[in-house]
Write an enzyme that holds these catalytic residues in place. Structure first.
Site, PDB file in Angstrom:
ATOM      1  N   GLU A   1      53.891  15.791  30.270  1.00  0.00           N
ATOM      2  CA  GLU A   1      54.160  14.467  29.685  1.00  0.00           C
ATOM      3  C   GLU A   1      52.861  13.784  29.255  1.00  0.00           C
ATOM      4  O   GLU A   1      52.721  12.572  29.337  1.00  0.00           O
ATOM      5  CB  GLU A   1      54.912  13.613  30.717  1.00  0.00           C
ATOM      6  CG  GLU A   1      56.042  12.804  30.154  1.00  0.00           C
ATOM      7  CD  GLU A   1      56.688  13.456  28.968  1.00  0.00           C
ATOM      8  OE1 GLU A   1      57.376  14.466  29.141  1.00  0.00           O
ATOM      9  OE2 GLU A   1      56.487  12.950  27.852  1.00  0.00           O
TER      10      GLU A   1
HETATM   11  C1  LIG Z   1      55.930  23.106  34.616  1.00  0.00           C
HETATM   12  C2  LIG Z   1      55.717  22.574  33.223  1.00  0.00           C
HETATM   13  C3  LIG Z   1      56.782  21.984  32.560  1.00  0.00           C
HETATM   14  C4  LIG Z   1      56.633  21.539  31.245  1.00  0.00           C
HETATM   15  N1  LIG Z   1      57.712  21.023  30.564  1.00  0.00           N
HETATM   16  C5  LIG Z   1      57.601  20.796  29.223  1.00  0.00           C
HETATM   17  C6  LIG Z   1      58.766  20.470  28.437  1.00  0.00           C
HETATM   18  O1  LIG Z   1      59.875  20.340  28.950  1.00  0.00           O
HETATM   19  N2  LIG Z   1      58.604  20.321  27.095  1.00  0.00           N
HETATM   20  C7  LIG Z   1      57.403  20.470  26.476  1.00  0.00           C
HETATM   21  O2  LIG Z   1      57.338  20.341  25.264  1.00  0.00           O
HETATM   22  N3  LIG Z   1      56.275  20.755  27.193  1.00  0.00           N
HETATM   23  C8  LIG Z   1      56.352  20.927  28.545  1.00  0.00           C
HETATM   24  N4  LIG Z   1      55.238  21.253  29.280  1.00  0.00           N
HETATM   25  C9  LIG Z   1      53.946  21.352  28.594  1.00  0.00           C
HETATM   26  C10 LIG Z   1      53.004  20.227  28.979  1.00  0.00           C
HETATM   27  O3  LIG Z   1      53.418  19.019  28.417  1.00  0.00           O
HETATM   28  C11 LIG Z   1      51.592  20.683  28.545  1.00  0.00           C
HETATM   29  O4  LIG Z   1      51.185  21.677  29.466  1.00  0.00           O
HETATM   30  C12 LIG Z   1      50.609  19.521  28.511  1.00  0.00           C
HETATM   31  O5  LIG Z   1      50.912  18.648  27.472  1.00  0.00           O
HETATM   32  C13 LIG Z   1      49.155  20.013  28.350  1.00  0.00           C
HETATM   33  O6  LIG Z   1      49.043  20.917  27.300  1.00  0.00           O
HETATM   34  P1  LIG Z   1      48.302  22.319  27.547  1.00  0.00           P
HETATM   35  O7  LIG Z   1      48.928  22.958  28.726  1.00  0.00           O
HETATM   36  O8  LIG Z   1      48.299  23.088  26.279  1.00  0.00           O
HETATM   37  O9  LIG Z   1      46.837  21.936  27.954  1.00  0.00           O
HETATM   38  P2  LIG Z   1      45.628  21.604  26.927  1.00  0.00           P
HETATM   39  O10 LIG Z   1      46.106  20.656  25.874  1.00  0.00           O
HETATM   40  O11 LIG Z   1      45.018  22.879  26.473  1.00  0.00           O
HETATM   41  O12 LIG Z   1      44.626  20.824  27.875  1.00  0.00           O
HETATM   42  C14 LIG Z   1      43.706  21.475  28.753  1.00  0.00           C
HETATM   43  C15 LIG Z   1      42.755  20.395  29.304  1.00  0.00           C
HETATM   44  O13 LIG Z   1      42.014  19.814  28.223  1.00  0.00           O
HETATM   45  C16 LIG Z   1      42.229  18.403  28.183  1.00  0.00           C
HETATM   46  N5  LIG Z   1      42.300  17.979  26.794  1.00  0.00           N
HETATM   47  C17 LIG Z   1      43.029  18.519  25.796  1.00  0.00           C
HETATM   48  N6  LIG Z   1      42.848  17.824  24.653  1.00  0.00           N
HETATM   49  C18 LIG Z   1      42.003  16.823  24.931  1.00  0.00           C
HETATM   50  C19 LIG Z   1      41.429  15.752  24.172  1.00  0.00           C
HETATM   51  N7  LIG Z   1      41.725  15.555  22.898  1.00  0.00           N
HETATM   52  N8  LIG Z   1      40.566  14.928  24.812  1.00  0.00           N
HETATM   53  C20 LIG Z   1      40.275  15.081  26.115  1.00  0.00           C
HETATM   54  N9  LIG Z   1      40.782  16.070  26.886  1.00  0.00           N
HETATM   55  C21 LIG Z   1      41.649  16.924  26.300  1.00  0.00           C
HETATM   56  C22 LIG Z   1      43.522  18.164  28.942  1.00  0.00           C
HETATM   57  O14 LIG Z   1      43.588  16.858  29.508  1.00  0.00           O
HETATM   58  C23 LIG Z   1      43.468  19.250  30.007  1.00  0.00           C
HETATM   59  O15 LIG Z   1      42.718  18.824  31.089  1.00  0.00           O
HETATM   60  C24 LIG Z   1      55.358  21.658  30.610  1.00  0.00           C
HETATM   61  C25 LIG Z   1      54.291  22.230  31.303  1.00  0.00           C
HETATM   62  C26 LIG Z   1      54.457  22.695  32.575  1.00  0.00           C
HETATM   63  C27 LIG Z   1      53.286  23.337  33.277  1.00  0.00           C
END
Ligand SMILES: Cc1cc2nc3c(=O)[nH]c(=O)nc-3n(C[C@H](O)[C@H](O)[C@H](O)COP(=O)(O)OP(=O)(O)OC[C@H]3O[C@@H](n4cnc5c(N)ncnc54)[C@H](O)[C@@H]3O)c2cc1C
Length: 566
Positions: free
Chosen positions: A426
């Protein structure tokens, strides 16, 4: 250890801390009298205690599995879900025209929190449906509302949100799923989505996926994203689930926790979808769902923290170790410190979530921009501080248990593992903090300033009754005001490196404010004693956090990737 729903504590907060009476005084929510709300919370609490809490371990021990393309859920989940649906707990706030209760979001926030404390993995299911209902209420046409809303509200069908793709996580604008116009009012949706919570289950008739995708001529970035309703089964002319749509669950993720919630890799292969809202308006529509979910996820953190706290408290009352007047470890000062910290932090995070919900309700009931701006400001704090509290309190819960906390049988570790993801999904808590120092301070700090005015005025008024506590809260608010004024004068990129400590400092000061209000209402009672603990021991953290905010930005970025690898 059985879960006890915190109904009377929530009612205390509604009556004395977060100003729920303002919501009750509006025409829209006049029926949400204190008696009604107490009855609703009592009924929901009973369901949480008797039906949801008993299946919480099942989800951990017997995770959802994918069998021949169909998700089979943890034992007992289907029955527990039915109780949620039959009780009307899926859609407390939904429009009565479509079968909802039309109650304030504040009440839903309290109920969602209790459901999270009882069984977080299962609660995520109705939380997603709630968000979808709200998105459809605001953005769908009448035909789509008539077809989907009654079935989602009754819990016969469930909703999911599909944003994330392998290359598009925090940067949703990078998504590449596409949709082409079939020329008959439908679209063919193609793409892969990952991490989709509750992407399938075996206890509802139909699953309604809200999917973000791009039209062929769409511009790059978020402006080119549209939103589509893509049901698992295409409704027939009577609105019943008909032929299977061209979509499937490819696999389930193996996760650290939240095992009862199937986290799906979804494949859409020219699946039939209907556009929700305008072409290119997908992010706007999805934001309705995400904003609802951000507060909801903050509440998940609070709920899990409450569950972990109750677990730890019961253990501390039983475990004998070392000598003290109480015979059990609850008599040791350090264990008492941990338990008091847990209780005080839960109080703070719960108050922030409920206050945010009150502001949302007031914004809806009055249409006043000031309430809406306050709600928008509090939302990232409610999400990030609520979920950080979930992680920290459940970690402390493990610590209170000693070695038994690390042994799965005690159940303490499950709270810790389950809640950890709430700080990630989220919008990660880092992204929440960037939203706060970015978009939410774009008004030059006006909304923040109004909140601080309110805190200072009340602290001033409380000085006669509780001089030392009130003075500490007043001072903290003033220090935060100075740093807020300093921060809004910084260029945007320089704010981001200190966004997280700023958000936490704000939550700390809000905590002082709510604890002080509680102490004024219950001076010689538990809230008075808890306020003294919080204000003297936890509130001072804001000073260090604000020093971090004001530290030289260059010093952070001077640590190069090479330095980090050295
Ligand atoms: C159990 C689980 C359930 C989920 N359920 C859903 C769902 O129902 N629907 C859905 O669509 N998604 C879902 N997600 C996805 C979730 O919303 C994403 O994992 C989350 O938004 C982070 O994206 P990412 O994993 O690609 O991490 P990344 O975006 O790759 O981030 C990695 C790190 O980099 C940081 N970062 C990234 N971009 C920036 C920036 N611009 N500035 C500063 N820091 C940054 C982040 O804060 C984090 O610490 C789920 C994930 C999990 C693990």
């Amino acid at each position: 250890m059985p879960y006890r729903a915190p109904v009377s504590e929530t009612c205390f907060l509604l009556d004395h801390v977060v100003g729920f009476s303002a919501v009750q005084a509006t025409e829209r929510f006049a029926e949400a009298t204190s008696d009604t709300v107490q009855a609703v919370l009592t009924e929901a609490g009973k369901m949480c205690e008797e039906v949801m809490a008993p299946v919480q371990r099942n989800g951990d021990l017997h995770p959802a599995v994918l069998e021949n393309g169909v998700v089979r859920c943890s034992p007992g989940y289907a029955e527990a879900y039915r109780a949620i649906a039959e009780g009307g707990w899926v859609a407390i706030t939904a429009d009565p025209e479509y079968g909802g209760m039309g109650l304030p979001l504040t009440v839903a926030t309290a109920v969602n929190e209790m459901m999270s404390g009882a069984c977080l993995a299962l609660q995520l299911n109705p939380l997603l449906t709630q968000g979808q209902i709200e998105a459809l209420e605001h953005h769908a046409d009448e035909e789509m509302k008539a077809l989907y809303l009654p079935r989602l509200i009754s819990g016969e069908w469930a909703g999911t949100m599909n944003l994330t793709e392998p290359q598009a996580g925090s940067d949703v604008g990078a998504l590449s799923s596409r949709a082409t116009d079939n020329g008959d009012g439908t679209y063919a949706v193609t793409g892969q989505k990952i991490y989709i919570s509750w992407g399938d289950n075996d206890f509802v008739e139909n699953i309604c996926h809200l999917v973000l995708a791009r039209l062929p001529d769409a511009p790059a970035g978020t402006k080119g994203i549209s939103l589509f309703m893509v049901p698992k089964f295409i409704p027939d002319e009577n609105g019943n689930p008909g032929v299977a749509n061209s979509l499937k669950v490819v696999s389930l993720e193996h996760k650290m926790g939240l095992h009862g919630s199937p986290t799906c890799v979804m494949s859409y292969e020219g699946a039939t979808g209907w556009m929700v809202g305008e072409p290119g308006g997908g992010m706007k529509a999805m934001f309705t769902m995400m904003n609802n979910a951000r507060l909801g996820v903050g509440g998940e953190g609070v709920g899990a923290a409450e569950g972990a706290y109750q677990h730890a408290l019961a253990f501390a009352n039983e475990r004998k170790q070392g000598k003290n007047p109480y015979d059990t470890i609850i008599g040791h000062a350090d264990v008492r410190r941990m338990l008091a910290t847990m209780k005080a932090e839960i109080f703070t995070a719960r108050a922030i979530a409920l206050d945010c919900a009150v502001a949302i309700d007031m914004g809806r009931a009055t249409g006043e921009a000031e309430w809406q701006a306050r709600a928008a400001f509090l939302t990232p704090i409610a999400k990030a501080f609520g979920t950080d509290t979930g992680c920290e309190v459940s970690s402390m819960g493990v610590q209170v248990h000693g070695g038994m906390g690390y042994v799965e049988e005690s159940g303490a570790a499950q709270y810790y593992r389950d809640v950890r993801v709430t700080a990630i999904y989220e919008g990660t808590n880092g992204i929440q903090a960037m939203d706060m120092v970015g978009r939410k301070l774009m008004d030059g700090g006006e909304v923040a300033g109004r909140l601080l005015d309110e805190i200072e005025a009340e602290a001033e008024a409380a000085k006669a009754a509780l001089p030392d506590l009130a003075e500490a809260v007043w001072q903290a608010a003033e220090t935060l005001r100075e740093t807020t004024e300093w921060l809004v004068a910084r260029p945007m990129p320089e704010r981001f490196g200190t966004a997280v400590p700023y958000l936490r400092a704000f939550a700390r000061v809000l905590g002082g404010h709510y604890h002080l209000r509680a102490a004024m209402a219950d001076r010689d009672g538990v809230h008075g004693r808890l306020a003294r603990f919080y204000i003297t021991r936890l509130l001072p953290e804001h000073t260090g956090l604000l020093a971090h905010v004001r530290a030289e930005d260059a010093a952070l970025m001077a640590i190069s990737p090479d330095d980090l690898a050295a």
